[in-house]
Design an enzyme around this catalytic site. Structure first.
Site, short mmCIF file in Angstrom:
data_model
loop_
_atom_site.label_atom_id
_atom_site.label_comp_id
_atom_site.label_asym_id
_atom_site.label_seq_id
_atom_site.Cartn_x
_atom_site.Cartn_y
_atom_site.Cartn_z
N ASP A 59 0.87 -1.18 0.00
CA ASP A 59 0.00 0.00 0.00
C ASP A 59 0.90 1.23 0.00
OD1 ASP A 59 -1.65 2.13 0.36
OD2 ASP A 59 -2.83 1.24 1.97
N HIS A 91 0.67 8.03 3.93
CA HIS A 91 1.34 7.39 5.07
C HIS A 91 2.83 7.69 5.14
CE1 HIS A 91 -2.47 5.37 5.27
NE2 HIS A 91 -2.31 4.89 4.06
N ILE A 129 -0.28 9.51 8.54
CA ILE A 129 -0.98 8.62 9.48
C ILE A 129 -0.70 7.15 9.12
CG2 ILE A 129 -2.79 10.31 9.98
CD1 ILE A 129 -4.67 8.74 8.10
N GLY A 156 -4.64 1.92 7.77
CA GLY A 156 -5.65 1.17 8.50
C GLY A 156 -5.30 -0.32 8.57
#
Ligand code: HDC
Length: 280
Positions: free
Chosen positions: A182, A187, A202, A205
């Site tokens: 990903d 990120h 961040i 998930g």
């Protein structure tokens, strides 16, 4: 449905995934391919879906799509083969499930089936929900459909949790996790994160789903499915506190909070356990 795509992975990818969701060098079964019990954590099943060709473009199904406004909302994973192979050649088939209109946002659900390319056996099935901020108000359906465990609310019982596990992530967690496929700049790239409304990048998930899934797996063993809602953001370096409740013979309900803030990161977590005797 999309055209099939191929995705192969090796023991090296399995180890890198384990490290990405918090395995430590002392946990040899996750980081050393020469260990007797070398294994990949079951939530690895979310990885092959990233290579699937989606049979739609976001701009075709929602208004005002912007990549900086996309957040991962929920994930449901079925692990259809135990133990999870630590290396395989897979084929992936993607479909659009539904697009839900939440007013300000759109909620889009897609499904990916992963099979072993050599045997044709099912390995994984995923349903990913993305939360598309600013893409609602197009007059679509307001509620998602009911698809059993994939959409179960998994409300925790009122009693104190049966098990509580603390998992500290590292400042470098997202930088390592992204190498499992990903590569969303949200990120890693501070500028992109700012455009999305965040002070800094961040955590994925699926990274914190893996951290929490590791806690569930280590306490309760193999599961046939796991479902989470990403209720709040997590920053690399924060500590996740996973609260778990055993419900009946084969269900674990769980949620996870960020220790530093007390805020929920995962809500509505549910795992359907497999009877270990059936795996022999
Ligand atoms: O819950 C808020 C939030 O910030 N959650 C955390 C999001 C997050 O950190 N995700 C992980 C990081 S992003 C990421 O990893 C991207 C990744 O790189 C790419 C993923 C690609 C996957 C594809 C695989 C192939 C937020 C912002 C999501 C919602 O908060 P609010 O706007 O305050 O919403 P709220 O008012 O609480 O609710 C509005 C309606 O939306 C529903 N809803 C809320 N949270 C949801 C959600 N639906 C799905 N998922 C969620 N997480 C509510 O139920 C509500 O609906 P209704 O009005 O019908 O009751």
């Amino acid at each position: 449905t999309s055209p099939e795509t191929e995705f192969s992975y090796t023991e090296r990818d399995s180890t890198l995934y384990n490290l990405g969701v918090g395995a430590r060098s002392s946990e040899l079964r996750y980081v050393y391919e020469g260990h007797d019990d070398f294994q990949v954590l079951p939530t690895f099943g979310v990885v092959p879906q990233f290579d699937a060709a989606m049979p739609f473009g976001f701009d075709d199904v929602v208004p005002n799509f912007s990549p900086t406004m996309l957040l991962h909302g929920e994930q449901y994973l079925e692990v259809r083969k135990w133990p999870v192979p630590t290396a395989a050649r897979t084929k992936n088939y993607a479909k659009l499930i539904e697009v839900v209109d939440k007013g300000n946002a759109a909620v889009l659900k897609s499904g990916v089936t992963t099979v072993d390319a050599d045997t044709g056996a099912d390995l994984f099935y995923n349903e990913a929900t993305v939360f598309l901020r600013g893409c609602g108000g197009f007059g679509g359906q307001r509620r998602p459909g009911d698809r059993g465990a994939a959409t179960a609310p998994n409300v925790p019982p009122k009693r104190l949790p049966d098990v509580l596990v603390e998992s500290k992530t590292t400042e470098d967690q997202a930088a390592v996790y992204r190498l499992s496929g990903d590569y969303n700049p949200l990120h890693i790239d501070p500028g992109f994160a700012k455009m999305g409304g965040f002070k800094k990048p961040i955590l994925h998930g699926l990274c914190f789903m893996g951290v929490v899934g590791k806690a569930v797996y280590e306490r309760f063993g193999p599961f046939r499915s796991i479902k989470v809602r990403f209720a709040g953001t997590v920053l690399p370096g924060q500590t996740l506190v996973t609260e778990m409740w055993k419900e009946g013979d084969n269900k674990v309900v769980f949620q996870a909070k960020v220790k530093e803030t007390g805020k929920l990161a995962i809500s509505g977590g549910g795992a359907e356990l497999i009877d270990k005797k059936l795996l022999k």
